[in-house]
Write a protein that holds these residues in place. Structure first.
Motif, mmCIF file in Angstrom:
data_model
loop_
_atom_site.group_PDB
_atom_site.id
_atom_site.type_symbol
_atom_site.label_atom_id
_atom_site.label_comp_id
_atom_site.label_asym_id
_atom_site.label_seq_id
_atom_site.Cartn_x
_atom_site.Cartn_y
_atom_site.Cartn_z
ATOM 1 N N ALA A 152 -0.207 0.486 8.990
ATOM 2 C CA ALA A 152 -0.249 1.767 9.693
ATOM 3 C C ALA A 152 0.201 2.847 8.714
ATOM 4 N N PRO A 153 -0.298 4.062 8.848
ATOM 5 C CA PRO A 153 -0.018 5.107 7.859
ATOM 6 C C PRO A 153 1.425 5.599 7.893
ATOM 7 N N LYS A 154 1.989 5.795 6.722
ATOM 8 C CA LYS A 154 3.342 6.323 6.616
ATOM 9 C C LYS A 154 3.421 7.785 7.054
ATOM 10 N N ARG B 71 0.867 -1.173 0.000
ATOM 11 C CA ARG B 71 0.000 0.000 0.000
ATOM 12 C C ARG B 71 0.902 1.221 0.000
ATOM 13 N N THR B 72 0.710 2.101 -0.963
ATOM 14 C CA THR B 72 1.626 3.221 -1.132
ATOM 15 C C THR B 72 1.627 4.165 0.065
ATOM 16 N N THR C 248 16.892 -0.085 6.816
ATOM 17 C CA THR C 248 15.680 0.738 6.811
ATOM 18 C C THR C 248 14.460 -0.134 6.566
ATOM 19 N N PHE C 249 13.416 0.068 7.351
ATOM 20 C CA PHE C 249 12.201 -0.731 7.214
ATOM 21 C C PHE C 249 11.543 -0.469 5.860
ATOM 22 N N ILE C 250 11.062 -1.567 5.235
ATOM 23 C CA ILE C 250 10.425 -1.455 3.917
ATOM 24 C C ILE C 250 8.910 -1.591 4.059
ATOM 25 N N GLY C 251 8.432 -2.791 4.378
ATOM 26 C CA GLY C 251 6.999 -3.033 4.512
ATOM 27 C C GLY C 251 6.364 -3.402 3.184
#
Length: 324
Positions: free
Chosen positions: A29-31, A5-6, A296-299
């Motif tokens: 959760a929202p970026k 989800r972008t 760095t976290f990607i998701g």
């Protein structure tokens, strides 16, 4: 990447199939939070559907936190879905309650929701907590959380339901207390907490996102542990975290599981792996894309990665592509 989800980070997930479609339940959760570490406080459960485990249609949020005083007052975390004998679907999920805005201290509890269509879910009364006779709780003041999460439901050949959980033992050395929590039920509604299914001292501060599945007639236990939560000799030897697999002789849970013998399946660039069966009967691993080369976290969730048993008896990735 199979599902992203972008505008949201996507990570832990679980899977169900109704005979027509595959259902992917996922945390997001929202970026706009900016800091990916904050995603845990703001997690919601969404669902997407697919006919091939690669192209997904997102249906949005299906389960949200309760009120501030509820066991799931902060966020809804990882779970699993099973179908009861009457055809109803039961989702067991982690509810978490953070005690303050500036600490990571939280209490984790298991809740249940019911559905007839795998999309609309109704929370049920009651919840299941760690039993302090066997499990470390927040009152022990030995860990930053009361670990009792990621419930995986398994039914044995006698019809008894087992719940396997991420938990920590009341006994053991420092960080090295990660165990497989255990509870049983005859009806999916009333649960009895049992002693852990594994012993502390296996080298894991926690065993996350546990799954017990039978692949080509051989049971295997999957779980994840990141580098920061390895303990004991694994920590001392500089082992890197990831997804781990432990082949079993049987899926009957009547003796301790030797999780210290688990073999690493992936490094921690992939995490929270789930073995799923494709439409052609092949087995594949789905996992979330965890961190890049800089940490760095990607998701986001991977496409299916084909699985097979290696000649030495370990679970490994197949060299040929799998068809969905």
């Amino acid at each position: 990447m199979g599902f992203t989800r972008t505008d949201h980070w996507v990570w832990d997930f679980w899977h169900a199939n109704d005979g027509v479609e595959d259902f992917l339940y996922y945390l997001h959760a929202p970026k706009s939070l900016l800091d990916p570490h904050l995603r845990h406080r703001n997690a919601r459960i969404g669902v997407a559907t697919s006919a091939d485990l690669q192209r997904w249609v997102d249906h949005g949020v299906v389960l949200e936190p309760g009120g501030a005083a509820d066991f799931d007052g902060s966020a809804t975390w990882t779970g699993s879905v099973v179908q009861a004998d009457d055809g109803s679907w039961h989702m067991f999920y982690t509810g978490t309650r953070f005690l303050s805005a500036d600490t990571v201290t939280n209490v984790e509890t298991v809740g249940r929701a019911v559905s007839t269509d795998l999309v609309t879910w109704t929370k049920q009364t009651g919840s299941l907590s760690a039993d302090p006779r066997w499990y470390e709780t927040l009152a022990d003041d030995t860990w930053h959380e009361e670990a009792w999460r990621d419930p995986w439901i398994h039914r044995d050949s006698a019809g008894l339901w087992h719940m396997l959980l991420t938990a920590r033992s009341r006994t053991g050395s420092g960080r090295d207390r990660g165990v497989i929590g255990h509870a049983t039920s005859t009806d999916l509604q009333h649960w009895t907490v049992q002693p852990p299914l594994s012993e502390p001292g296996a080298g894991f501060a926690h065993l996350e996102v546990i799954q017990l599945v039978t692949i080509d007639d051989r049971p295997v236990l999957l779980f994840s542990c990141d580098t920061d939560h390895l303990a004991g000799r694994r920590k001392a030897d500089g082992v890197q975290g990831g997804i781990w697999a432990l082949p079993l002789d049987t899926d009957v849970l009547d003796s301790p599981l030797d999780v210290a013998s688990a073999v690493q399946l992936t490094t921690e660039d992939l995490y929270a792996g789930r073995a799923v069966r494709t439409r052609t009967g092949d087995w594949a691993l789905l996992a979330f894309e965890n961190v890049d080369s800089e940490g760095t976290f990607i998701g986001g969730i991977s496409d299916p990665l084909p699985l097979e048993w290696a000649p030495d008896g370990s679970l490994s990735f197949a060299r040929t592509e799998v068809s969905a």
